[in-house]
Scaffold this motif. Structure first.
Motif, mmCIF file in Angstrom:
data_model
loop_
_atom_site.group_PDB
_atom_site.id
_atom_site.type_symbol
_atom_site.label_atom_id
_atom_site.label_comp_id
_atom_site.label_asym_id
_atom_site.label_seq_id
_atom_site.Cartn_x
_atom_site.Cartn_y
_atom_site.Cartn_z
ATOM 1 N N UNK A 1 0.845 -1.199 0.000
ATOM 2 C CA UNK A 1 0.000 0.000 0.000
ATOM 3 C C UNK A 1 0.875 1.241 0.000
ATOM 4 N N UNK A 2 0.727 2.052 -1.033
ATOM 5 C CA UNK A 2 1.458 3.321 -1.127
ATOM 6 C C UNK A 2 0.658 4.415 -0.437
ATOM 7 N N UNK A 3 1.260 5.026 0.585
ATOM 8 C CA UNK A 3 0.580 6.047 1.385
ATOM 9 C C UNK A 3 0.895 7.438 0.860
ATOM 10 N N UNK A 4 -0.153 8.289 0.744
ATOM 11 C CA UNK A 4 0.042 9.674 0.332
ATOM 12 C C UNK A 4 -0.747 10.591 1.248
ATOM 13 N N UNK A 5 -0.091 11.642 1.735
ATOM 14 C CA UNK A 5 -0.751 12.630 2.570
ATOM 15 C C UNK A 5 -0.878 13.935 1.794
ATOM 16 N N UNK A 6 -2.084 14.525 1.817
ATOM 17 C CA UNK A 6 -2.363 15.764 1.098
ATOM 18 C C UNK A 6 -2.864 16.793 2.108
ATOM 19 N N UNK A 7 -2.440 18.049 2.039
ATOM 20 C CA UNK A 7 -2.948 19.061 2.965
ATOM 21 C C UNK A 7 -4.472 19.110 2.959
ATOM 22 N N UNK A 8 -5.042 19.338 4.124
ATOM 23 C CA UNK A 8 -6.499 19.298 4.269
ATOM 24 C C UNK A 8 -7.211 20.213 3.281
ATOM 25 N N UNK A 9 -6.684 21.397 3.070
ATOM 26 C CA UNK A 9 -7.348 22.356 2.197
ATOM 27 C C UNK A 9 -7.421 21.869 0.759
ATOM 28 N N UNK A 10 -6.505 20.994 0.377
ATOM 29 C CA UNK A 10 -6.481 20.478 -1.003
ATOM 30 C C UNK A 10 -7.194 19.135 -1.152
ATOM 31 N N UNK A 11 -7.546 18.537 -0.027
ATOM 32 C CA UNK A 11 -7.948 17.139 -0.035
ATOM 33 C C UNK A 11 -9.230 16.875 -0.839
ATOM 34 N N UNK A 12 -10.341 17.511 -0.475
ATOM 35 C CA UNK A 12 -11.594 17.228 -1.181
ATOM 36 C C UNK A 12 -11.584 17.698 -2.635
ATOM 37 N N UNK A 13 -11.037 18.889 -2.947
ATOM 38 C CA UNK A 13 -10.946 19.242 -4.368
ATOM 39 C C UNK A 13 -10.179 18.200 -5.178
ATOM 40 N N UNK A 14 -9.109 17.662 -4.592
ATOM 41 C CA UNK A 14 -8.323 16.644 -5.291
ATOM 42 C C UNK A 14 -9.142 15.375 -5.515
ATOM 43 N N UNK A 15 -9.859 14.932 -4.467
ATOM 44 C CA UNK A 15 -10.658 13.717 -4.606
ATOM 45 C C UNK A 15 -11.804 13.906 -5.595
ATOM 46 N N UNK A 16 -12.440 15.060 -5.576
ATOM 47 C CA UNK A 16 -13.529 15.309 -6.516
ATOM 48 C C UNK A 16 -13.003 15.348 -7.953
ATOM 49 N N UNK A 17 -11.838 15.909 -8.113
ATOM 50 C CA UNK A 17 -11.181 15.921 -9.426
ATOM 51 C C UNK A 17 -10.919 14.488 -9.890
#
Length: 413
Positions: A74-90
């Motif tokens: 499993x490759x783990x990636x951490x994204x800043x909270x402010x970017x998280x949902x826009x990234x997932x929706x994209x």
């Protein structure tokens, strides 16, 4: 959501409109952007927004253990909270969601609505032994799309030394809360501190009082809602709570409590490591006070849910296998102990309450807790914004609770 040193839903949560706008501004994901469908099926991708200990160090280890059990890496990636949902929706729009994502539970409905998540119900992932309220937090249109390994919530912290010196006991009702806060207010010390900041964090803190009064998010200006906001308004107007609560985050009120500037505070279990490390601070924790002696506190469920992104049948099957491991009683208990959460598994939660009295009030409240999206689904962010704006308008803007909440309800159309 677990609220750390930055705001939670007060981590700068945006409503559905802002997230959608962000989606339009971002370029479409490329095949190398941590999406699930492409690549070796023996290597899965995972994403979350954790940026502080202990999760940042503990989560990859748990993923490695459960991945090994499922026969994958499993490759783990951490994204800043402010970017998280826009990234997932994209990524959802491009069907390149990661195989596994740890999503703040109020965001689950919005993400599930894209069609990019695997129905865990159809995948055969059992929710037996989990709190029904926690299971509800991961459901959308009758299907389970997310399951929490653990949750957090709110309770009332109190300074034991101050209570002992004043001959007081922890309040159980709103009437007792009001009189106790008044009795403990002296000089620069306020009787109680809570966060009424103009973000989701403010709504999160208010919801225990709002829901326990019998109010519904479907009608923000109900008599029950007005009664709850009147309680907060009176605490501030009487001087028992600081007027600065409209700017204080939960981290701020914890600082006030630590400094002896507040005799009580509404806060979550994530503050325990800091509080327990403070010498000469003696504190206790009790459930949130209720309007009447026979009422039960209804607190909002904080925390994240695990989701599986749509990809190929083989990747989905392996991702579900990893998830089964993460959600098992052993790993759920291990995760919760390290992250300051209450296990979703009822047996594990009871064991935790027995072994750690500080967490017992939070465990007690889980049984009657409520998912923030339970009533409204994807409409929750917009209503939450109207609610915290009403709190601000009443506590800082001079409007009566009725006026502020009526305006909030009117803004929703």
């Amino acid at each position: 959501m677990r609220f750390r040193s930055t705001p939670p839903g007060g981590h700068g949560r945006r409503g559905a409109r802002l997230a959608a706008a962000a989606l339009l501004l971002l370029p479409l994901a490329g095949c190398g952007d941590s999406g699930g469908p492409a690549g070796d099926a023996n290597t899965l991708t995972e994403i979350d927004y954790y940026d502080a200990a202990p999760q940042n160090s503990e989560l990859p280890a748990l993923l490695d253990q459960c991945g090994a059990q499922a026969g994958v890496r499993v490759q783990h990636q951490q994204v800043p909270r402010v970017q998280f949902m826009p990234k997932l929706l994209q990524q959802a729009s491009a069907r390149t969601l990661p195989d596994l994502a740890l999503v703040d539970n109020p965001d689950l409905a919005q993400l599930a609505a894209t069609g990019g998540l695997v129905s865990l119900s159809e995948a055969g992932l059992s929710t037996e032994g989990l709190y029904p309220s926690i299971v509800a937090a991961g459901r959308y249109e009758g299907q389970t799309y997310g399951i929490a390994p653990g949750v957090n919530g709110l309770a009332l912290y109190y300074n034991q030394d101050l209570f002992r010196d004043a001959g007081l006991t922890p309040p159980k009702t709103w009437t007792e809360l009001t009189s106790t806060a008044k009795a403990l207010t002296k000089g620069n010390r306020y009787g109680i501190a809570f966060s009424a900041v103009g973000t989701e964090e403010g709504s999160f803190q208010f919801e225990p009082f709002f829901w326990t009064a019998g109010a519904s998010l479907k009608r923000l200006d109900s008599p029950e809602a007005v009664r709850a906001l009147t309680l907060w308004k009176d605490l501030v107007a009487s001087g028992s709570a600081s007027r600065s609560v409209v700017t204080w985050t939960q981290a701020d009120i914890n600082d006030q409590f630590l400094a002896g500037n507040a005799a009580m505070m509404v806060n979550g279990p994530w503050q325990l490591p800091t509080l327990n490390a403070t010498k000469d601070l003696h504190f206790g924790i009790v459930p949130i006070p209720v309007p009447t002696p026979d009422a039960k506190p209804v607190t909002p469920l904080g925390g994240e849910v695990w989701t599986v992104g749509r990809s190929t049948p083989e990747r989905e099957r392996k991702a579900v296998a990893v998830l089964k491991c993460l959600l098992g009683q052993e790993k759920s208990a291990e995760w919760s102990a390290k992250a300051g959460y209450i296990p979703s598994n009822t047996a594990a939660a009871r064991q935790l309450a027995a072994s750690n009295p500080q967490l017992a009030p939070f465990v007690e409240e889980v049984a009657t807790a409520q998912a923030r999206t339970a009533e409204l689904g994807t409409a929750y962010p917009k209503v939450s914004e109207a609610l915290y704006n009403a709190i601000q308008a009443s506590l800082a803007g001079g409007k009566s609770p009725q006026q502020a909440l009526s305006a909030a309800q009117g803004s929703l159309g």
